[in-house]
Design an enzyme around this catalytic site. Structure first.
Site, short mmCIF file in Angstrom:
data_model
loop_
_atom_site.label_atom_id
_atom_site.label_comp_id
_atom_site.label_asym_id
_atom_site.label_seq_id
_atom_site.Cartn_x
_atom_site.Cartn_y
_atom_site.Cartn_z
N ASP A 150 -34.05 20.77 -18.58
CA ASP A 150 -34.12 21.87 -19.54
C ASP A 150 -35.58 22.01 -19.92
O ASP A 150 -36.41 21.17 -19.54
CB ASP A 150 -33.24 21.59 -20.78
CG ASP A 150 -32.65 22.89 -21.34
OD1 ASP A 150 -33.43 23.77 -21.73
OD2 ASP A 150 -31.42 23.02 -21.37
N HIS A 238 -33.47 28.29 -18.65
CA HIS A 238 -33.73 26.96 -19.25
C HIS A 238 -34.67 26.16 -18.36
O HIS A 238 -34.48 24.94 -18.21
CB HIS A 238 -32.42 26.20 -19.47
CG HIS A 238 -31.62 26.70 -20.63
ND1 HIS A 238 -31.90 26.34 -21.93
CD2 HIS A 238 -30.56 27.54 -20.70
CE1 HIS A 238 -31.02 26.94 -22.75
NE2 HIS A 238 -30.21 27.68 -22.03
N GLU A 294 -27.37 31.53 -20.23
CA GLU A 294 -28.39 32.10 -21.11
C GLU A 294 -29.68 32.58 -20.43
O GLU A 294 -30.76 32.40 -20.97
CB GLU A 294 -28.75 31.08 -22.20
CG GLU A 294 -27.56 30.73 -23.08
CD GLU A 294 -27.92 29.80 -24.23
OE1 GLU A 294 -27.60 30.18 -25.36
OE2 GLU A 294 -28.48 28.72 -24.00
N TYR A 385 -18.17 21.35 -29.07
CA TYR A 385 -19.61 21.10 -29.18
C TYR A 385 -19.85 20.05 -30.26
O TYR A 385 -19.66 20.31 -31.45
CB TYR A 385 -20.35 22.41 -29.47
CG TYR A 385 -20.82 23.10 -28.20
CD1 TYR A 385 -20.01 23.09 -27.06
CD2 TYR A 385 -22.06 23.71 -28.12
CE1 TYR A 385 -20.44 23.70 -25.89
CE2 TYR A 385 -22.49 24.33 -26.94
CZ TYR A 385 -21.67 24.32 -25.84
OH TYR A 385 -22.09 24.91 -24.68
N TRP A 435 -25.25 18.25 -27.12
CA TRP A 435 -26.63 18.73 -26.98
C TRP A 435 -27.47 17.96 -27.99
O TRP A 435 -26.99 17.67 -29.10
CB TRP A 435 -26.69 20.24 -27.25
CG TRP A 435 -25.76 21.01 -26.37
CD1 TRP A 435 -24.52 21.48 -26.69
CD2 TRP A 435 -25.99 21.38 -25.00
NE1 TRP A 435 -23.97 22.12 -25.61
CE2 TRP A 435 -24.85 22.07 -24.56
CE3 TRP A 435 -27.04 21.19 -24.11
CZ2 TRP A 435 -24.73 22.57 -23.27
CZ3 TRP A 435 -26.93 21.69 -22.83
CH2 TRP A 435 -25.78 22.37 -22.41
C1 ACM Z 1 -24.81 26.35 -23.49
O1 ACM Z 1 -24.48 25.89 -24.59
N1 ACM Z 1 -25.86 27.16 -23.40
C2 ACM Z 1 -24.09 26.03 -22.27
#
Ligand code: ACM
Ligand code: ZN
Length: 660
Positions: A150, A238, A294, A385, A435
């Site tokens: 990323d 990314h 994205e 998430y 994340w």
């Molecule tokens: C993501 O949360 N952009 C996969």
């Protein structure tokens, strides 16, 4: 018979109430225990290879366990089934090394029970990843997805492109937040070191990467514990780190300018194929994740190579350029006996049916993927998430946003919007994603993962037909104690506060149910944050910690925009106070207003200011809710409430105009 079975089943959940997680499919208990020494189960060579690839049938994990006075008997068609049985036995075994008499007939509800760790935003050493594999395996999680690349850093050694690790894996700040925003005392966004990379050997370089040797070791370590490692290499977006190390792969060929590869350039396809060749060499996984999320596609519309490619493709749609690249990579992986996985932005009708879509935005994309014939793994942001707040945000370390409690995660119903046949055919399973933008340390990773990932381990293995949150929470709390005693920094469920108390019951006040009119220049957001629409500000319902909970109404606060709503009480009434709660959560750009102004009128035309409350705009790490109020006695029929946006712009979120 059926009735008897259920009696036995519930007896079993009581007897094992504190012990088994995930809960097995069928358990029958009897009184008595027998001594048992848990022994490690090694996978045979074929099964170990199948786990490295991760494409074994779901039935391979099934097992039957019979525990009687004669001892422990395990039946399983594969050594992986025996491994799962041994994990159940480990959980059943008490402090004296005894296991209860019982029969357990068990198999997973879903073949994919995953956890994702983002090692780009913050890098975590191999030893730590191994520790997580030990913990996840204990709960029968069977996929560890590593987000290896990323903007914040490339984490896998690629021999052909050494600058990916000697340069793009290092940055001047350990903290992602500082790196992303710049240092406040160095001008914030004007900080010259903001979003910069560094050479590995420069003093102060922070970051790191895994060598191919280390990753091979990790694949083996995980396979021995029944876990497949799924690598993710982001494309086309990314990718700021790649495009700074190798700017010729971007549209403008300038470092530090682009996030997206140039999909019009042959060099891009060559690079990505070369990288994926090394990835496939290191990771035997059948599934290779290529990101795909994205893409802003900002430079594609003006890049001559991209424009040329679009002409060849006969399209003027930039998305078709992305799907051309993804389809190309899918064919490339397929030619090598692998299958492409991507985030749900990859959905397009031109992909090979040998494609799996990892759904992250919402359930509509699962339906879209399935209707295009693709398999799906479900990890919607709403429930899966794990970077969101797990408890009252004003008492938690800074997180990405949202409010994703253990109960919320456990409430996930995979494929609830699909038909039973679609679910059966296309839903491979579930995954929790961590994340790490706001997760800088190992302790913090564990804090965010556990116990929430246990809810997905349970849904993934046991399914959702016998859900019982209070019973699950008890088992999860017992696991939290065990984990903490074993040096895993799980969130202590005994300290859980839960949602805002204000959400528990509707508030009674003078304006409840009264008509609200919004000024034309102050509309609320109608796509995601309309809450209950025009009646929301007087419906008595207060918002919780999740600004997307359907109770908070969101207003984009540009220079001109503001919150401006007028309540009609129906008749002239005596009022003493007007108040409104606003949320501040800086991550998603939600700020308190600067000024809260209350005016009154009897004719709805001529208003007189009753009072105002001012608050200087300030960025805060800790989200909170503040009540803005004007206390002033008056007699009026119409009450106009205005709130001006913060100096940062962003959003205003309000839940109720309370009039007393
Ligand atoms: C993501 O949360 N952009 C996969
Ligand atoms: Zn281009």
């Amino acid at each position: 018979m059926r009735k008897l079975f259920f009696i036995a089943f519930f007896a079993a959940t009581n007897a094992f109430g504190q012990q088994l997680l995930p809960l097995p499919q069928q358990v029958k208990t009897e009184r008595g225990t027998v001594e048992y020494t848990p022994a490690a189960v090694a996978l045979d060579a074929n099964m170990a290879e199948a786990v490295r690839r991760g494409d074994y049938p779901q039935s391979a994990e099934a097992y039957t366990l019979r525990i009687t006075a004669d001892g422990v008997q395990v039946e399983a068609a594969t050594s992986l089934g025996r491994l799962r049985a041994s994990q159940t036995l480990e959980q059943l075994s008490d402090a004296k090394g005894r296991v209860p008499y019982c029969t357990i007939d068990d198999a997973p509800a879903y073949s994919w029970r995953g956890a994702m760790l983002d090692v780009s935003r913050h890098f975590f050493p191999l030893s730590f990843v191994k520790k997580q594999i030990d913990v996840l395996s204990y709960y029968k999680v069977n996929r560890l997805h590593l987000h290896l690349t990323d903007a914040a850093g490339w984490r896998m050694e690629i021999k052909r492109y050494p600058r990916l690790t000697s340069f793009a894996a290092f940055r001047p700040f350990d903290s992602w937040k500082t790196w992303w925003n710049g240092r406040e005392d160095h001008g914030g966004i004007n900080d010259p070191l903001r979003r910069k990379y560094m050479n590995e050997d420069e003093p102060g370089a922070c970051g790191g990467y895994y060598t191919q040797q280390e990753l091979r070791e990790l694949v083996e370590y995980a396979a021995e514990r029944g876990i497949t490692i799924i690598p993710e290499i982001e494309m086309p977006a990314h990718s700021e780190e790649v495009l700074t190390a190798y700017p010729e792969l971007s549209c403008t060929h300038e470092p530090y300018k682009q996030a997206d590869f140039c999909p019009g350039s042959v060099a891009t396809y060559d690079f990505l194929e070369h990288v994926l060749e090394e990835v496939m060499d290191v990771f035997p996984s059948y599934y290779i994740h290529v990101g795909g999320d994205e893409a802003a596609k900002a430079s594609w519309g003006t890049c001559p190579r991209c424009q040329q490619k679009m002409q060849e493709l006969g399209t003027d749609n930039l998305h078709k350029l992305q799907s051309h690249l993804i389809a190309h990579m899918g064919r490339f992986l397929e030619k090598h006996g692998r299958q492409l996985i991507g985030w749900d932005e990859i959905i397009d009708e031109n992909l090979s049916k040998n494609t799996t879509v990892m759904v992250w935005r919402n359930a509509d994309f699962a339906a879209d993927a399935v209707r295009n014939g693709y398999d799906v793994i479900l990890s919607p942001g709403s429930h899966c998430y794990l970077d969101g707040y797990q408890d009252a945000p004003n008492k938690q370390p800074e997180a990405m946003g949202g409010f994703t409690t253990l109960e919320k995660v456990y409430g996930f119903e995979p494929g609830g919007n699909l038909s039973p046949a679609e679910r059966q055919k296309h839903v491979k399973g579930v995954q929790g994603n961590l994340w790490t933008e706001y997760v800088p340390t190992e302790e913090h990773v564990e804090y965010m993962l556990y116990p929430r990932i246990l809810a997905l381990a349970e849904i993934g293995w046991n399914g959702t037909s016998t859900k019982d949150y209070p019973a699950f929470r008890k088992r999860a709390a017992a696991e939290v104690e065990r984990l903490r005693a074993n040096g895993v920094n799980a969130f202590d469920l005994s300290t859980e506060i839960g949602n805002r108390r204000e959400t528990l019951s509707p508030i009674k006040h003078l304006a409840r149910g009264c008509k609200v009119t919004y000024a034309a220049e102050a509309p609320y957001n109608t796509t995601a944050y309309a809450a209950a629409g025009d009646v929301s500000m007087t419906d008595g319902l207060r918002g919780g910690w999740n600004y997307g909970d359907g109770r908070w109404q969101g207003f984009i606060g540009g220079k001109e925009a503001r919150f401006d709503a007028t309540v009609d009480l129906g008749t002239v009434k005596t009022i003493k106070m007007v108040q409104t709660d606003f949320m501040q959560m800086c991550g998603p750009e939600i700020f308190y207003p600067q000024d809260y102004i209350v005016s009154v009128s009897n004719d709805g035309v001529n208003f007189k200011e009753l009072g105002r409350m001012h608050r200087d705009s300030e960025r805060t790490d800790v989200p909170d809710v503040t009540t803005f109020s004007v206390k002033q006695k008056a007699r009026a029929r119409y009450i106009r409430v205005q709130a001006t946006p913060s100096t940062f712009g962003g959003w205003l979120f309000a839940d109720e105009i309370v009039v007393k």
